[in-house]
Motif scaffolding. Structure first.
Motif, PDB file in Angstrom:
ATOM      1  N   ARG A 313      69.381  93.930 107.403  1.00 51.49           N
ATOM      2  CA  ARG A 313      70.816  94.192 107.483  1.00 51.49           C
ATOM      3  C   ARG A 313      71.133  95.397 108.390  1.00 51.49           C
ATOM      4  N   THR A 317      73.504  95.429 111.562  1.00 50.67           N
ATOM      5  CA  THR A 317      74.562  96.428 111.786  1.00 50.67           C
ATOM      6  C   THR A 317      74.448  97.029 113.183  1.00 50.67           C
ATOM      7  N   ALA A 320      75.708  94.544 115.555  1.00 50.20           N
ATOM      8  CA  ALA A 320      77.168  94.415 115.466  1.00 50.20           C
ATOM      9  C   ALA A 320      77.853  95.587 116.157  1.00 50.20           C
ATOM     10  N   ARG A 412      69.856  86.370 114.192  1.00 49.28           N
ATOM     11  CA  ARG A 412      71.276  86.104 114.444  1.00 49.28           C
ATOM     12  C   ARG A 412      72.054  87.168 113.675  1.00 49.28           C
ATOM     13  N   ILE A 413      73.024  87.737 114.321  1.00 47.40           N
ATOM     14  CA  ILE A 413      73.715  88.889 113.732  1.00 47.40           C
ATOM     15  C   ILE A 413      74.320  88.539 112.378  1.00 47.40           C
ATOM     16  N   VAL A 414      74.994  87.389 112.318  1.00 44.01           N
ATOM     17  CA  VAL A 414      75.679  87.049 111.055  1.00 44.01           C
ATOM     18  C   VAL A 414      74.675  86.819 109.938  1.00 44.01           C
ATOM     19  N   LEU A 417      73.399  90.322 108.915  1.00 43.13           N
ATOM     20  CA  LEU A 417      74.390  91.073 108.131  1.00 43.13           C
ATOM     21  C   LEU A 417      74.512  90.512 106.717  1.00 43.13           C
TER      22      LEU A 417
ATOM     23  N   ASN B  51      83.796  86.987 111.684  1.00 37.41           N
ATOM     24  CA  ASN B  51      82.593  86.994 112.549  1.00 37.41           C
ATOM     25  C   ASN B  51      82.924  86.502 113.949  1.00 37.41           C
ATOM     26  N   LEU B  56      80.609  88.276 116.770  1.00 42.19           N
ATOM     27  CA  LEU B  56      79.283  88.296 116.143  1.00 42.19           C
ATOM     28  C   LEU B  56      78.692  86.898 116.111  1.00 42.19           C
ATOM     29  N   ARG B  83      81.612  94.466 122.094  1.00 40.30           N
ATOM     30  CA  ARG B  83      81.716  94.948 120.704  1.00 40.30           C
ATOM     31  C   ARG B  83      81.658  96.461 120.664  1.00 40.30           C
ATOM     32  N   PHE B  89      83.624  97.880 113.194  1.00 38.71           N
ATOM     33  CA  PHE B  89      83.325  97.019 112.042  1.00 38.71           C
ATOM     34  C   PHE B  89      83.189  97.845 110.767  1.00 38.71           C
ATOM     35  N   PHE B  91      81.959  97.015 106.769  1.00 30.21           N
ATOM     36  CA  PHE B  91      81.313  95.942 106.007  1.00 30.21           C
ATOM     37  C   PHE B  91      81.506  96.167 104.509  1.00 30.21           C
ATOM     38  N   ASN B  95      76.879  99.309 104.904  1.00 34.58           N
ATOM     39  CA  ASN B  95      75.883  99.209 105.990  1.00 34.58           C
ATOM     40  C   ASN B  95      75.701 100.503 106.779  1.00 34.58           C
TER      41      ASN B  95
END
Lengths: 420, 240
Positions: A313, A317, A320, A412-414, A417, B51, B56, B83, B89, B91, B95
């Motif tokens: 995660r 982050t 992201a 993959r970012i999603v 996360l 997303n 993302l 981004r 962002f 969360f 995070n």
């Protein structure tokens, strides 16, 4: 630069995030590096010790002969006598790096007593030079490479006194003061004999040499062969073994230019057994290096993989926020580099410390192959050994980081996360 | 002015043998200075939409336009750069980087911006002041309460001066008092700095902080309008 500095800071802190795991990984690195240093240093010491003993008991650093003597001299030694030996000696000793020379006149014969007759390799030599060569400190080995184990060394004023190798003295069943008859073939083919007296018994590292060698004064040998001012070889002792190659090249270019009809051989060219032993030890050490390297790779990769899954995660982050793949890769790579650097530094320190401690105590060793006496081995540290160990440790760490680091960049970012 | 637009956005997933259409041709335009709340039940597509809006993830079809420019053909690197430059962002689980203190966490996104050390530090202190956390700047996340951690996350999102901050259920892991404080902080920043916020929630207690509410269900927008209008509409439906 600022980004890299902060990544380094993050990686440094992450290394200590799971203290127990990092400690175990560091311990593996420390033990591995220490093992490599100690085993490598021990092997190095074995090779160094054997090399110096070999040089100082048999070959010198270089050997100057009549051309062809090394290959054919054993079958026809009298055909390869070097005339005007004194002039050659002066020329050789004038070379930079040369410390001194030892003349050798080698020939076969038969030594007989009332009870036994044994084929003998007679070695005519300069007693003083021979003594100097034989008593030189041979690496870290505690005793000299040629020891007088009974009686006295050769004396130029004692024309009939000879030294026998320990094995030969036992085979002839003689002790100091006993007499023997020595028969040999002179240049013209005539057989000549001489009465000799055992002045002493010697021992070198080479048992097969000691089993058949008899040393006598050079003048007595020359007289016996009717070969005044002639020798087969000059053993050349240098100030440093490391000068061997350069001096050999210098000799070769000089003697070839002068068309002197001489050959110059290094100790290594003459030492088949040394070369084989060295090759074997190097091969064994390479296997040990490989095994430890594999342990390093799996250990570090395991640590990094576990860290990776605990922090998916965080990587999500970072991505992201806008970090590119190189940054993610670098984060993990730096952690491996830090672990490697710390483990290697601690391992090298531990290895070097232990090496000094063990060397101070000494490792009692049995007689090596072809030798008749044991000795105390030590751990020889060389810049190459520590450099190789550092390189293995660091490269194993960095290599093991490649796959986890690559995997992290492919998240993959999603998914990262949302990873729980 | 429209900062971000979703045009006929479809997002499909395949979960094993199950084919899921999370968003079904959704259209949305986000304007500068808005405090937009995306509401909807679990599985309605809120997080998927955020997303996509945050670049993302990529839509299965349709397009996301950032300042009028399509983003569907961006490389990974280009999307990361956008981004970093335009979006912030927040969360649900904060995070934060546990090995960095609050100051360092807020500073982190700026490390990849062309700023001097002084500019960076000034911005970090200003962002921490905006969320009233200067006094705990040197504390690590595990030394902070949930509310404080989320305020650090807000400061981190704010510090790059983004066009838009996307917050996915920012109050879901907080008690009601902390949740209210977080929403109040976001509202204050929206009003004072004209920072645009898009946040998702299914907590009706926090929606009054929004200026506009978009309610989605089954991947399509059910209602879209000013907060008061949508809230009234929803209350009437509930009372019926």
């Amino acid at each position: 630069m600022t980004g890299l500095k902060r990544l380094l800071q993050i990686s440094w802190r992450n290394v200590f995030r799971n203290k127990r795991r990092s400690f175990l990984t560091l311990m593996i690195l420390v033990l591995g590096c220490t093992g490599l240093i100690l085993v490598g240093g021990f092997f190095q010491n074995l090779m160094d010790g054997y090399r110096e003993q070999f040089i100082h008991s048999q070959t010198g650093h270089l050997q100057v002969n009549r051309a062809g003597y090394f290959k054919m001299g054993a079958s026809a030694p009298l055909d390869y006598l070097m005339p005007d030996a004194e002039t050659v000696r002066r020329q050789v000793e004038a070379f930079p790096g040369v410390d001194y020379t030892v003349p050798r006149l080698k020939f076969g014969g038969m030594a007989s007593t009332e009870n036994a007759s044994v084929a003998v390799l007679a070695v005519g030599t300069d007693a003083a030079a021979e003594r100097k060569m034989g008593s030189a400190k041979a690496g870290n080995v505690a005793h000299s490479s040629t020891r007088i184990v009974a009686g006295q060394d050769l004396d130029p004023s004692d024309g009939e006194g000879v030294l026998l190798g320990r094995g030969l003295a036992e085979a002839l069943n003689v002790t100091v003061g006993d007499r023997l008859t020595f028969l040999t073939t002179r240049r013209a083919g005539a057989i000549d004999g001489s009465e000799m007296r055992v002045r002493g018994v010697f021992e070198t590292i080479a048992k097969d040499f000691d089993d058949r060698a008899m040393k006598l004064n050079l003048a007595a040998a020359q007289k016996l062969l009717d070969a005044p001012d002639q020798v087969h070889s000059f053993l050349v002792l240098l100030k440093e073994t490391s000068l061997t190659e350069a001096t050999q090249e210098a000799f070769r270019s000089r003697f070839l230019r002068d068309k002197a009809g001489l050959e110059v051989l290094s100790w290594e060219e003459q030492g088949l057994f040394y070369r084989q032993s060295k090759e074997m030890l190097l091969r064994i050490y390479s296997v040990i290096q490989l095994i430890i390297c594999v342990i390093f790779v799996f250990s570090i990769a395991n640590t990094l993989n576990m860290a990776l899954f605990e922090r998916i995660r965080e990587f999500g982050t970072m991505m992201a926020i806008g970090n590119g793949r190189p940054t993610i890769f670098m984060t993990i790579f730096l952690e491996a580099a830090i672990l490697g650097a710390l483990g290697s530094a601690l391992g090298l320190a531990a290895g070097v410390g232990l090496a000094h401690l063990i060397s101070a105590i000494g490792i009692e060793m049995p007689p090596p192959p072809q030798s008749s006496s044991g000795y105390f081995a030590m751990i020889s540290l060389t810049p190459r050994l520590t450099g190789d160990t550092l390189a293995i440790s660091m490269s194993a760490c960095l290599f093991s980081a490649l796959w986890p680091a690559f995997r992290a960049t492919r998240f993959r970012i999603v998914h990262a996360l949302g990873y729980v | 002015m429209e900062i971000l637009q979703a045009q006929e956005v479809v997002k499909e997933y395949t979960l094993g043998k199950l084919h899921v259409q999370a968003l079904r041709g959704l259209n949305l335009a986000i304007h500068s200075g808005e405090m937009l709340c995306i509401m909807g039940p679990s599985g309605s597509g809120k997080t998927t939409l955020l997303n996509l809006l945050g670049l993302l993830d990529a839509p299965s079809s349709g397009s996301i336009l950032l300042q009028g420019k399509p983003t569907q053909n961006l490389s990974y690197k280009e999307a990361a750069r956008l981004r970093s430059r335009f979006l912030g962002f927040i969360f649900q689980s904060f995070n934060l980087f546990p090995v960095l203190n609050a100051f360092e966490n807020v500073e982190y996104p700026l490390l990849f911006h062309p700023l001097t050390r002084k500019e960076r530090r000034d911005r970090v202190w200003a962002a921490l002041a905006d969320v009233q956390l200067r006094e705990v700047a040197m504390h690590r996340p595990d030394e902070l309460s949930g509310g404080q951690r989320q305020r650090v996350a807000i400061a981190r999102a704010l510090v790059t001066h983004p066009l838009l901050i996307l917050a996915d259920e920012p109050t879901a892991n907080l008690d009601s008092e902390s949740a209210e404080a977080i929403m109040a902080a976001m509202q204050r920043l929206n009003q004072s700095h004209r920072t645009t916020f898009v946040f998702s929630t299914h907590d009706p207690r926090v929606v009054h902080h929004a200026t506009r509410i978009v309610r989605i269900s089954d991947g399509v927008i059910q209602h879209d309008g000013p907060q008061a209008t949508v809230t009234n509409l929803l209350e009437k439906r509930i009372s019926k």
